[in-house]
Each structure stands twice: as structure tokens, then as C-alpha cells.
Design a protein around this motif. Structure first.
Motif, PDB file in Angstrom:
ATOM      1  N   UNK A   1      54.910  55.895  45.065  1.00 26.94           N
ATOM      2  CA  UNK A   1      55.532  57.214  45.120  1.00 26.94           C
ATOM      3  C   UNK A   1      56.884  57.138  45.818  1.00 26.94           C
ATOM      4  N   UNK A   2      57.759  58.094  45.518  1.00 26.58           N
ATOM      5  CA  UNK A   2      59.061  58.106  46.186  1.00 26.58           C
ATOM      6  C   UNK A   2      58.997  58.982  47.435  1.00 26.58           C
ATOM      7  N   UNK A   3      59.984  58.842  48.277  1.00 33.41           N
ATOM      8  CA  UNK A   3      60.085  59.716  49.449  1.00 33.41           C
ATOM      9  C   UNK A   3      60.564  61.087  48.945  1.00 33.41           C
ATOM     10  N   UNK A   4      59.780  62.151  49.142  1.00 27.07           N
ATOM     11  CA  UNK A   4      60.180  63.462  48.595  1.00 27.07           C
ATOM     12  C   UNK A   4      61.556  63.904  49.100  1.00 27.07           C
ATOM     13  N   UNK A   5      61.951  63.426  50.264  1.00 22.94           N
ATOM     14  CA  UNK A   5      63.260  63.821  50.800  1.00 22.94           C
ATOM     15  C   UNK A   5      64.413  63.256  49.965  1.00 22.94           C
ATOM     16  N   UNK A   6      64.126  62.230  49.145  1.00 18.68           N
ATOM     17  CA  UNK A   6      65.201  61.613  48.349  1.00 18.68           C
ATOM     18  C   UNK A   6      65.224  62.113  46.906  1.00 18.68           C
TER      19      UNK A   6
ATOM     20  N   UNK B   1      70.244  63.301  54.772  1.00 18.06           N
ATOM     21  CA  UNK B   1      71.053  62.669  55.831  1.00 18.06           C
ATOM     22  C   UNK B   1      70.652  63.245  57.190  1.00 18.06           C
ATOM     23  N   UNK B   2      70.504  64.568  57.206  1.00 15.08           N
ATOM     24  CA  UNK B   2      70.164  65.270  58.460  1.00 15.08           C
ATOM     25  C   UNK B   2      68.786  64.848  58.967  1.00 15.08           C
TER      26      UNK B   2
ATOM     27  N   UNK C   1      67.827  59.338  54.675  1.00 16.27           N
ATOM     28  CA  UNK C   1      68.859  58.583  53.961  1.00 16.27           C
ATOM     29  C   UNK C   1      69.799  57.960  54.991  1.00 16.27           C
ATOM     30  N   UNK C   2      70.156  56.718  54.747  1.00 14.86           N
ATOM     31  CA  UNK C   2      71.035  56.036  55.700  1.00 14.86           C
ATOM     32  C   UNK C   2      72.378  55.755  55.037  1.00 14.86           C
TER      33      UNK C   2
ATOM     34  N   UNK D   1      73.086  69.163  47.914  1.00 13.84           N
ATOM     35  CA  UNK D   1      72.065  69.809  48.757  1.00 13.84           C
ATOM     36  C   UNK D   1      71.035  68.777  49.224  1.00 13.84           C
ATOM     37  N   UNK D   2      70.547  67.952  48.292  1.00 15.06           N
ATOM     38  CA  UNK D   2      69.525  66.956  48.658  1.00 15.06           C
ATOM     39  C   UNK D   2      70.112  65.925  49.622  1.00 15.06           C
TER      40      UNK D   2
END
Ligand code: B4P
Length: 366
Positions: free
Chosen positions: A79-84, A20-21, A25-26, A14-15
Motif C-alpha cells: 500500500x502507499x502512504x495516504x499522505x502521498x 511536506x508539513x 515528504x522529504x 494541496x497534497x
């Protein structure tokens, strides 16, 4: 088993799809080519990903003072990217997707607080990696965990992170280990808990793991910590013996002694659900040509998988073979710490094999 990692694969999927969308994330498409390294009786992999040559290197400078004296750098994990973010993995670890993956769902187990990548693995680090491999055992039974520790190990980020590559086939090193530990006439049986070596240069320190389900009195953490300490001890002992050789140059001695100090130690660590291994590193990259084309090697190199980002790198790796170029970045310890060249190492393995065959023949004729 911890509940932190329940439904890990669904959470990863899911993440990953969302990241990706959104472009957080590459994913880089790659082509995997197999090399047959007849000398070592193993097939290795060269992953060719030319688009990765464009990826920013290491930690990114963000602020530079007017005098150019001080450069502040960002830590992508804090901090991390919340999307990851995928999930918490333990009280002190979080799971982040690898922003620049070439294998889908490649993820990182990152400490929530800052700890340096030069630190040894803690019992909780070991258990968290193990639990993640167990959580993937139905979807990815051959997933591999690794840790690039220290300056010459291939690590590019200084915040402590272990990595899990959820591959769908056994790595070359997994295939080789399965072959090595097979019971054969004349060959000493490798039992769970035993230290063993594999017949390729530089991998001298490996332990076959006990199964916590079938080992009375020990849980997974006990087994992992015991294996880690056993490997660390034997690795440091090999380095000490190697450094004591009279014929060693001062430069080489310095390199080994720096490795013997906790701050200077560089090694790669690999964990699967079957074994753990530790490989000390003498240099970060291998010299592909005398003219200075080099290739960085991380833990995956010792799993028999290297990454080529340019057509030249690809051709040179295929020409020389994965094992030979990877071995250049480790130490070749012999008995009593003597160093051996790659050819001597192969010769010794061949002699060993002939001896095993003869012994097998003798045993079966009894
Ligand atoms: P490190 O331990 O520091 O270094 P590494 O895995 O060797 O990757 P490196 O960054 O040097 O990249 P390389 O071009 O060699 O790990 C840091 C990790 O953090 C990396 O996975 C990196 O991608 C990731 N990362 C960086 N910024 C991030 C951010 N903002 N958020 C989240 N994650 C971030 O290799 C490129 C990629 O290919 C790496 O992921 C590497 O692990 C992988 N790879 C290398 N060889 C491979 C092989 N043979 N097969 C499959 N994958 C391979």
C-alpha cells in the motif's frame, strides 16, 4: 480528455503542501550547476544534493527470519502512504508524490495493482503519462515524463511507475531536440511522426510526435502507441545488428543478447509534449574514477541532467562532462550496428554538419 486529471496542478499543490508539513515528504534542497559541453553544443545540468546521500536505498528490508535466509521487503507503492496520494490518474493508475523529491511536485504515475518495472509500457500507461503532461501544459509546458525500465536503467523500485518532473524550464535534451528539428537549408526536414537522432552519443532512437488535434483518423493513444512500437522496433534492431559484429567480445555479446530478451531489456524512456525517445542501457552506473567512484544514471541523465550527492561526484562530473559520463552507460550504435567511440561519434556529427553547411551554401547559390 479524461476527467481524472482535472485541476491536476491544484491537487498536486494541496497534497504537496500537506505532505511536506506532516513530514511524509522529504524535499531536498539542491544547487543546479550548468556545464557547457562545447563538443556537443549543449548546456547540461548537474544537480548537487548532498543531503540525498543519506536517503535509504531502494526497497527496504523489514522482516528478516532468524536464520537470515528470507528477507521480506516492503513495496512503498502498495500500500502507499495516504499522505502521498494525489488523485487517480486512470482506471488503473494512481498519482503519488515522490517521497524524496528535489524538484517540488515531482510525482509518480503508479499502477494500482502490482506490475513489474521490467514490463513494457501499455497503451494505457502511455496515454496516462501524456494526459498528465497535457494537464500541466499551462503551468509547466516543459514538464518531462520518464520510465526507468529494467535492471540496468537506474530504477530502484520494482513496482511499475512512470515519473513526471514538473520543471519550469526546458531540459537540455528538449533544447537540443528543438535545435535539431529546426528546418535548415540542406537539412532534411523532421516531420511529426518521423524517427530522428540527436547529435550526442547513445541517443539514436527518437520520434517527433504528431499533434492529435491535427492528425485526422488518429487519437493521442494511436500516436503514442505507434511511436512506442516504432522506437522499440528500431532499438531492438540496432541491438541485434550490434550483437552480430564479429569483433565483439563474448561478454559484450551476452550483455546485448540479454537486452534482446524481454526479461533482460533495460532502457530509459522519455516523453514530452513534443517527442518520445528510448535509450537502451548497457550498465546502470558510470565509472567516475578507476578507483571505483560510480554514479547511477537514470532517464534524466539522457535528458542532460545528472544528480551528484557528494562533492567528489560533483567535481568529477563537471570535469568529464555530463554527456561523456552518461554515454558510458548506453550503447553507441553506428550504421549497420558497428560500435563507435564517443570521439568517432563527435567526428561523424562534425562531418555531417560541414556537409549540411556546404549543401546549404550550394542550395542558396542556386
Ligand atoms: P526509480 O525509477 O525506481 O528510481 P530513481 O528515479 O532513479 O530514484 P532513486 O530512488 O534511485 O533515487 P536517487 O537517489 O537516484 O524511482 C523510484 C521513485 O520512487 C523515486 O523517485 C523515489 O524517490 C520514489 N520513492 C521511494 N520511496 C517512496 C515512497 N515511500 N513513496 C513515494 N515515492 C517513493 O534520486 C533521488 C530523487 O531525485 C529521485 O526522486 C530521482 O527521480 C530524483 N532525481 C534524480 N536525478 C535528478 C535530476 N537530475 N534532477 C531532478 N531530480 C532528479
Amino acid at each position: 480528455m479524461t476527467t481524472y486529471l482535472n485541476d491536476l496542478y491544484s491537487k498536486l499543490e494541496a497534497a504537496y503542501d500537506a505532505a511536506l508539513l506532516s513530514g511524509s515528504l522529504i524535499f531536498t534542497a539542491s544547487e543546479t550547476q550548468t556545464t557547457t559541453e562545447t563538443e556537443y553544443n549543449v548546456k547540461c545540468e548537474v544537480c548537487y544534493a548532498p543531503a540525498l546521500a543519506l536517503k535509504p536505498k531502494g526497497i527496504t528490508p523489514v522482516v528478516e527470519s532468524k536464520t537470515h535466509e528470507k528477507i521480506e521487503r516492503v513495496n512503498p507503492f502498495l500500500p502507499h502512504d495516504p499522505a502521498l496520494f494525489v488523485a487517480n490518474a486512470s482506471e488503473h493508475h494512481k498519482i503519488l508524490l515522490n517521497k524524496f523529491c528535489i524538484v517540488p511536485h515531482h510525482f509518480l504515475i503508479v499502477t494500482k495493482d502490482f506490475h513489474p518495472q521490467t514490463q513494457p509500457l501499455s497503451p494505457e500507461d502511455l496515454l496516462t503519462a501524456w494526459n498528465a503532461l497535457q494537464a500541466l501544459k499551462n503551468s509547466h509546458p516543459d514538464a518531462i515524463a520518464f520510465y526507468n525500465c529494467g535492471a540496468r536503467s537506474g530504477a530502484s523500485q520494482p513496482h511499475k511507475h512512470l515519473q513526471i518532473l514538473p520543471i519550469t524550464r526546458p531540459t537540455p535534451i528538449t533544447n537540443l531536440v528543438r535545435e535539431v528539428i529546426q528546418r535548415r537549408p540542406g537539412r532534411k526536414e523532421t516531420r511529426p511522426g518521423d524517427h530522428f537522432t540527436v547529435p550526442i552519443p547513445c541517443i539514436h532512437h527518437a520520434v517527433l510526435l504528431q499533434d492529435p488535434e491535427n492528425t485526422p483518423g488518429k487519437d493521442a493513444e494511436d500516436i503514442l502507441v505507434e511511436a512506442y512500437i516504432k522506437l522499440m522496433d528500431s532499438m531492438l534492431m540496432s541491438m541485434r545488428e550490434y550483437a552480430e559484429q564479429e569483433h565483439l567480445s563474448e561478454e559484450e555479446k551476452d550483455l546485448v543478447m540479454a537486452g534482446g530478451r524481454a526479461s533482460g531489456l533495460a532502457y530509459n524512456w522519455i516523453l514530452t509534449r513534443e517527442f518520445m525517445m528510448m535509450i537502451p542501457r548497457r550498465q546502470e552506473s558510470t565509472n567516475l574514477t578507476k578507483e571505483g567512484i560510480t554514479l547511477n544514471i537514470n532517464s534524466l541523465g539522457f535528458a542532460g541532467m545528472v544528480l551528484a550527492k557528494t562533492p567528489e561526484e560533483l567535481e568529477l562530473v563537471k570535469k568529464r562532462g555530463v554527456i561523456e559520463i552518461v554515454a558510458e552507460t548506453g550503447f553507441m550504435f553506428g550504421k549497420g550496428g558497428e560500435s563507435r567511440s564517443a570521439e568517432e561519434e563527435v567526428q561523424k556529427e562534425k562531418e555531417q554538419e560541414i556537409l549540411e553547411k556546404q549543401m546549404g551554401g550550394a542550395l542558396s547559390s542556386l
